[in-house]
Structures are given as structure tokens and as C-alpha cells.
Design a protein around this motif. Structure first.
Motif, PDB file in Angstrom:
ATOM      1  N   GLY A  77       0.800  -1.298  -0.176  1.00  0.00           N
ATOM      2  CA  GLY A  77      -0.012   0.155  -0.188  1.00  0.00           C
ATOM      3  C   GLY A  77       0.459   1.257  -0.187  1.00  0.00           C
ATOM      4  N   GLU A  78       0.614   2.164   0.928  1.00  0.00           N
ATOM      5  CA  GLU A  78       0.708   3.318   0.635  1.00  0.00           C
ATOM      6  C   GLU A  78       2.102   3.223   2.361  1.00  0.00           C
ATOM      7  N   GLU A  79       2.654   2.254   2.382  1.00  0.00           N
ATOM      8  CA  GLU A  79       3.564   2.456   3.630  1.00  0.00           C
ATOM      9  C   GLU A  79       5.275   3.064   3.147  1.00  0.00           C
ATOM     10  N   VAL A  80       6.334   2.908   3.652  1.00  0.00           N
ATOM     11  CA  VAL A  80       6.903   3.173   3.168  1.00  0.00           C
ATOM     12  C   VAL A  80       8.351   2.290   3.535  1.00  0.00           C
ATOM     13  N   SER A  81       9.148   1.683   3.307  1.00  0.00           N
ATOM     14  CA  SER A  81      10.255   0.914   3.548  1.00  0.00           C
ATOM     15  C   SER A  81      11.714   2.294   3.525  1.00  0.00           C
ATOM     16  N   ASN A  82      12.124   1.560   5.008  1.00  0.00           N
ATOM     17  CA  ASN A  82      13.148   2.843   5.646  1.00  0.00           C
ATOM     18  C   ASN A  82      14.516   1.778   4.469  1.00  0.00           C
ATOM     19  N   LEU A  83      14.128   0.685   4.379  1.00  0.00           N
ATOM     20  CA  LEU A  83      15.922  -0.211   3.910  1.00  0.00           C
ATOM     21  C   LEU A  83      16.105   0.493   2.198  1.00  0.00           C
ATOM     22  N   LYS A  84      17.478   0.958   2.616  1.00  0.00           N
ATOM     23  CA  LYS A  84      17.671   1.242   1.571  1.00  0.00           C
ATOM     24  C   LYS A  84      19.167   0.875   0.736  1.00  0.00           C
ATOM     25  N   ILE A  85      18.582  -0.405  -0.364  1.00  0.00           N
ATOM     26  CA  ILE A  85      19.361  -1.603  -0.709  1.00  0.00           C
ATOM     27  C   ILE A  85      21.022  -0.773  -1.140  1.00  0.00           C
ATOM     28  N   SER A  86      21.003  -0.658  -1.522  1.00  0.00           N
ATOM     29  CA  SER A  86      22.622   0.348  -2.228  1.00  0.00           C
ATOM     30  C   SER A  86      23.292   1.084  -0.784  1.00  0.00           C
ATOM     31  N   LYS A  87      22.410   0.767   0.394  1.00  0.00           N
ATOM     32  CA  LYS A  87      23.501   1.141   1.664  1.00  0.00           C
ATOM     33  C   LYS A  87      23.850  -0.377   2.108  1.00  0.00           C
ATOM     34  N   ILE A  88      23.116  -1.513   2.080  1.00  0.00           N
ATOM     35  CA  ILE A  88      23.453  -2.124   2.482  1.00  0.00           C
ATOM     36  C   ILE A  88      23.155  -3.720   1.727  1.00  0.00           C
ATOM     37  N   VAL A  89      24.140  -3.700   0.719  1.00  0.00           N
ATOM     38  CA  VAL A  89      24.782  -4.277  -0.031  1.00  0.00           C
ATOM     39  C   VAL A  89      25.713  -5.146   0.095  1.00  0.00           C
ATOM     40  N   GLY A  90      26.701  -4.033  -0.114  1.00  0.00           N
ATOM     41  CA  GLY A  90      28.310  -4.482   0.595  1.00  0.00           C
ATOM     42  C   GLY A  90      28.075  -5.147   2.033  1.00  0.00           C
ATOM     43  N   GLU A  91      27.038  -4.830   2.815  1.00  0.00           N
ATOM     44  CA  GLU A  91      27.040  -5.186   4.123  1.00  0.00           C
ATOM     45  C   GLU A  91      26.975  -6.834   4.276  1.00  0.00           C
ATOM     46  N   PHE A  92      25.603  -7.116   3.493  1.00  0.00           N
ATOM     47  CA  PHE A  92      24.964  -7.690   2.964  1.00  0.00           C
ATOM     48  C   PHE A  92      26.251  -9.319   2.450  1.00  0.00           C
ATOM     49  N   LEU A  93      26.625  -8.843   1.607  1.00  0.00           N
ATOM     50  CA  LEU A  93      27.253 -10.020   0.736  1.00  0.00           C
ATOM     51  C   LEU A  93      28.689 -10.336   2.194  1.00  0.00           C
ATOM     52  N   ILE A  94      28.844  -9.084   2.870  1.00  0.00           N
ATOM     53  CA  ILE A  94      29.813  -9.916   3.739  1.00  0.00           C
ATOM     54  C   ILE A  94      29.231 -10.645   5.302  1.00  0.00           C
ATOM     55  N   LYS A  95      28.074 -10.180   5.269  1.00  0.00           N
ATOM     56  CA  LYS A  95      27.540 -11.301   6.712  1.00  0.00           C
ATOM     57  C   LYS A  95      27.334 -12.753   5.565  1.00  0.00           C
ATOM     58  N   HIS A  96      26.311 -12.273   4.558  1.00  0.00           N
ATOM     59  CA  HIS A  96      27.263 -14.501   4.142  1.00  0.00           C
ATOM     60  C   HIS A  96      27.581 -14.740   3.793  1.00  0.00           C
ATOM     61  N   LEU A  97      29.093 -14.504   3.635  1.00  0.00           N
ATOM     62  CA  LEU A  97      30.383 -14.909   3.411  1.00  0.00           C
ATOM     63  C   LEU A  97      30.640 -15.317   4.903  1.00  0.00           C
ATOM     64  N   ARG A  98      30.557 -14.580   6.090  1.00  0.00           N
ATOM     65  CA  ARG A  98      30.725 -14.885   6.898  1.00  0.00           C
ATOM     66  C   ARG A  98      29.769 -16.188   7.341  1.00  0.00           C
ATOM     67  N   ASN A  99      28.700 -15.839   7.494  1.00  0.00           N
ATOM     68  CA  ASN A  99      27.805 -17.484   7.813  1.00  0.00           C
ATOM     69  C   ASN A  99      27.882 -18.184   7.451  1.00  0.00           C
ATOM     70  N   PHE A 100      28.424 -17.813   6.247  1.00  0.00           N
ATOM     71  CA  PHE A 100      28.335 -19.455   5.020  1.00  0.00           C
ATOM     72  C   PHE A 100      29.764 -19.791   6.022  1.00  0.00           C
ATOM     73  N   SER A 101      30.575 -19.464   5.667  1.00  0.00           N
ATOM     74  CA  SER A 101      32.023 -19.891   6.897  1.00  0.00           C
ATOM     75  C   SER A 101      31.776 -20.790   7.891  1.00  0.00           C
ATOM     76  N   LYS A 102      31.392 -19.748   8.417  1.00  0.00           N
ATOM     77  CA  LYS A 102      31.102 -20.852  10.472  1.00  0.00           C
ATOM     78  C   LYS A 102      30.083 -21.891   9.829  1.00  0.00           C
ATOM     79  N   ARG A 103      29.120 -22.021   8.999  1.00  0.00           N
ATOM     80  CA  ARG A 103      28.198 -23.100   9.868  1.00  0.00           C
ATOM     81  C   ARG A 103      28.689 -24.006   8.910  1.00  0.00           C
ATOM     82  N   ILE A 104      30.202 -23.816   7.310  1.00  0.00           N
ATOM     83  CA  ILE A 104      30.600 -24.823   7.052  1.00  0.00           C
ATOM     84  C   ILE A 104      31.512 -25.770   8.275  1.00  0.00           C
ATOM     85  N   PHE A 105      31.979 -24.972   8.578  1.00  0.00           N
ATOM     86  CA  PHE A 105      33.121 -25.190   9.430  1.00  0.00           C
ATOM     87  C   PHE A 105      32.722 -26.256  11.095  1.00  0.00           C
ATOM     88  N   TYR A 106      31.258 -25.403  11.033  1.00  0.00           N
ATOM     89  CA  TYR A 106      30.563 -25.999  12.876  1.00  0.00           C
ATOM     90  C   TYR A 106      29.970 -27.259  11.856  1.00  0.00           C
TER      91      TYR A 106
END
Length: 335
Positions: free
Chosen positions: A214-243
Motif C-alpha cells: 500500500g502506501e507504507e514506505v520502506s526504510n530499507l535502502k538497497i544501495s546501503k546494505i548490499v556490501g554489508e549483506f555480502l560480507i555477512k552472508h560470507l561470514r555465515n557461510f564460512s561459520k556454517r561449513i566449519f561448524y
């Protein structure tokens, strides 16, 4: 509703993180059915003072307002709701956003598989009905597809889609074993939850749902979180494989992955080095050199694919909350 009625002795709680949703939140609360015993509104230092607004205008006796002294993000708000619901003795905890995008009438669909012993965690998936996808903004469709692929790799839940969907439900016994202080508190929250649940070997399933925009506005800005998400995905993937493949257990897949990566990189480096020399000297690379490069690459790729096939086949299928319940019963009997 029949499934919920058959479990009418269960304590079902709903957590609603509240931040700039005063225009919609009363409607969300009023739409929550009688199967829910408690509703926790978490005022995440909302500039609109949504906690005060709910207390002043809502007469539902099930509502309890939790206030944060500082803004912690959606993840932090949900964790506060989880803590209070667990403390109060909830059996299943549902998380619903307060902006009106999620239909509270679907709560029985999310709670049902958990109460039936089929899952530990359920989450919405807006991609089941292809006709309904047409109502979704194209940017969200592309973003969800890309994030879903990354989440499958980092979380290990290869059978799930729409990872950023915030309509979820979790068994309280499983939630109580989550490291609340370590879970991402902002936009990476839903994805990080899946990673933490996989470490617990909890069963997570998708629940088909539609979404309204509807008319709700998202506070999420894709351009600001792409790099952060990639780093966190890589971190979680590495941890999961190791564990899962080296700390807890060793399997054939534990050997396939490092050997596959080594052979793939070795073949690529060897071939690239000889290609550079040939290009510099203007000479054709011999067939033997090409084969010495291509074979390790192909064999390495095959081993990596074999690892992925094993990883896909080992998605958790036995609900964890049953084991937690059995432990609680044994401990109670021993006491």
C-alpha cells in the motif's frame, strides 16, 4: 481455524515490532484472532510514541507494551518480544509486522505445522502463487531472487525462498536456545535467524502467503546494505561449513570441498600463468599444458558440486523442539 481449535490449550503469542506504524498498528491488532493469548507491542524508541498510542487507543486485554530506551532495529525488537514471551510461558511465538502488509488471519497457517510437530520455525513465502507475484514491485522480485540464492548458501536451508519475509513463527523451546545477543538486530535479522536455526539443526518450512503493498514506505535502502549483506552472508557461510562439517562431524563432503576448491584454483592459476606467458611471447600453448590446467578445474568443479549436492540433501528434517521437550521431561522427572 480447526487446527488451532484442536490445540486450544496452547499459549500462542504474537510479537509486533513497532516503529513508525501508528497509522496501521491498531488495525493489525484488531485482526488478530482469538487463538492468540498474548500480543506484545515492542516500541523500538518510535518517534511517534507508538507504545503510548496503543495503550491510549487499544482496549484488547491481550496487549502488553514493551519499550526500548534506544532504537535497536527490528531484530532487537523481536528478540525483546521473544524474551518476554518465553518468560511468560508461550508455546509458539509469531512475529507480525505492524505496517499492515501481513494478514493476521494467516496466523493459524504459521502456527499449525509447529503445533503438529512438523516444524520448529515457519516463515512466509510470497512466491508460491505466480499470479500474485504480479502485484509485487519488480525491484523486490529481483532483490528477493538474489537474496534467496545467497541465503540458501549461507543458511543451508536450500528448500526455502523469500528469505527477507518477516512473517514468522517459532516454537518457544527452540527460540530459547538462540543466542539473542548475537543475532543481527537490523535488516539482516531474518537471514541471520535462518543461519542460527540451521546451527541448531531446527526444521524450517515455508508457508504460502500473499503480500499487499500500500502506501507504507520502506526504510530499507538497497544501495546501503548490499556490501554489508555480502560480507555477512560470507561470514555465515564460512561459520556454517566449519561448524557442521569440521567441528561437529567429519564426512566425505568435508574432504570434497577443500580438495575441490584447491584443484579448481590450482588449475585456474596454472592455466592463467601459462596463458600470460604464451601471450607475452606470442607462442601457442601446448595441448599438454591446456590439459594440465583444464583437468584440475573440471575435477575441482565436480567435487564442489558433489559437496553442494550433499549439503542440499542434509537440510534438517527432524523437528528439534521435540528433543528439547523430552529433555525437559527427563530433567523434571529426575528432579
Amino acid at each position: 481455524m480447526n487446527m488451532i481449535n484442536s490445540y486450544n490449550t496452547q499459549f500462542i503469542a504474537v510479537v509486533i515490532p513497532s516503529y513508525k506504524v501508528t497509522k496501521h498498528i491498531l488495525g493489525v491488532i484488531s485482526a488478530i484472532g482469538p487463538e492468540v493469548s498474548r500480543i506484545y507491542i515492542v516500541d523500538d524508541k518510535c518517534p511517534d510514541e507508538s507504545g503510548n498510542y496503543v495503550e491510549a487507543h487499544c482496549t484488547d486485554s491481550r496487549v502488553i507494551v514493551i519499550r526500548h530506551e534506544q532504537n535497536l532495529g527490528v531484530g532487537g525488537a523481536v528478540m525483546s518480544g521473544y524474551r518476554q514471551a518465553i518468560k511468560d510461558g508461550a508455546e509458539v511465538i509469531v512475529k507480525v509486522d505492524g505496517d499492515g502488509q501481513m494478514d493476521p488471519a494467516l496466523i493459524p497457517n504459521f502456527v499449525g505445522p509447529i503445533l503438529a510437530g512438523e516444524a520448529d520455525y515457519t516463515k512466509g513465502n510470497r512466491f508460491f502463487d505466480l499470479e500474485e507475484i504480479r502485484s509485487m514491485p519488480p525491484v523486490r522480485i529481483f532483490g528477493n531472487a538474489a537474496l534467496s540464492l545467497l541465503t540458501k548458501l549461507s543458511s543451508g536451508y536450500w528448500d526455502l525462498f523469500d528469505p527477507t519475509n518477516g512473517y514468522t513463527a517459532i516454537h518457544a523451546d527452540v527460540a530459547s536456545h538462540l543466542p539473542f545477543d548475537k543475532i543481527s538486530k537490523r535488516y539482516f535479522f531474518e537471514t541471520d535467524m535462518l543461519f542460527r536455526l540451521n546451527i541448531l539443526r531446527a526444521v524450517a518450512v515455508d508457508v504460502p502467503m500473499d503480500a499487499s503493498y500500500g502506501e507504507e514506505v520502506s526504510n530499507l535502502k538497497i544501495s546501503k546494505i548490499v556490501g554489508e549483506f555480502l560480507i555477512k552472508h560470507l561470514r555465515n557461510f564460512s561459520k556454517r561449513i566449519f561448524y557442521n562439517y569440521y567441528l561437529r562431524d567429519i564426512s566425505l563432503a568435508s574432504i570434497e570441498l577443500p580438495i575441490g576448491i584447491f584443484m579448481f584454483l590450482a588449475g585456474g592459476i596454472f592455466g592463467g600463468w601459462h596463458w600470460a606467458i604464451s601471450a607475452k611471447e606470442g607462442l601457442a600453448t601446448s595441448a599438454g599444458t591446456v590439459m594440465l590446467s583444464a583437468l584440475p578445474i573440471l575435477m575441482g568443479l565436480q567435487l564442489i558440486l558433489a559437496f553442494l549436492a550433499y549439503d542440499i540433501a542434509t537440510v534438517p528434517t527432524r523437528p528439534k523442539h521435540k528433543k528439547f521437550l523430552n529433555r525437559k521431561i527427563l530433567k523434571k522427572n529426575n528432579d
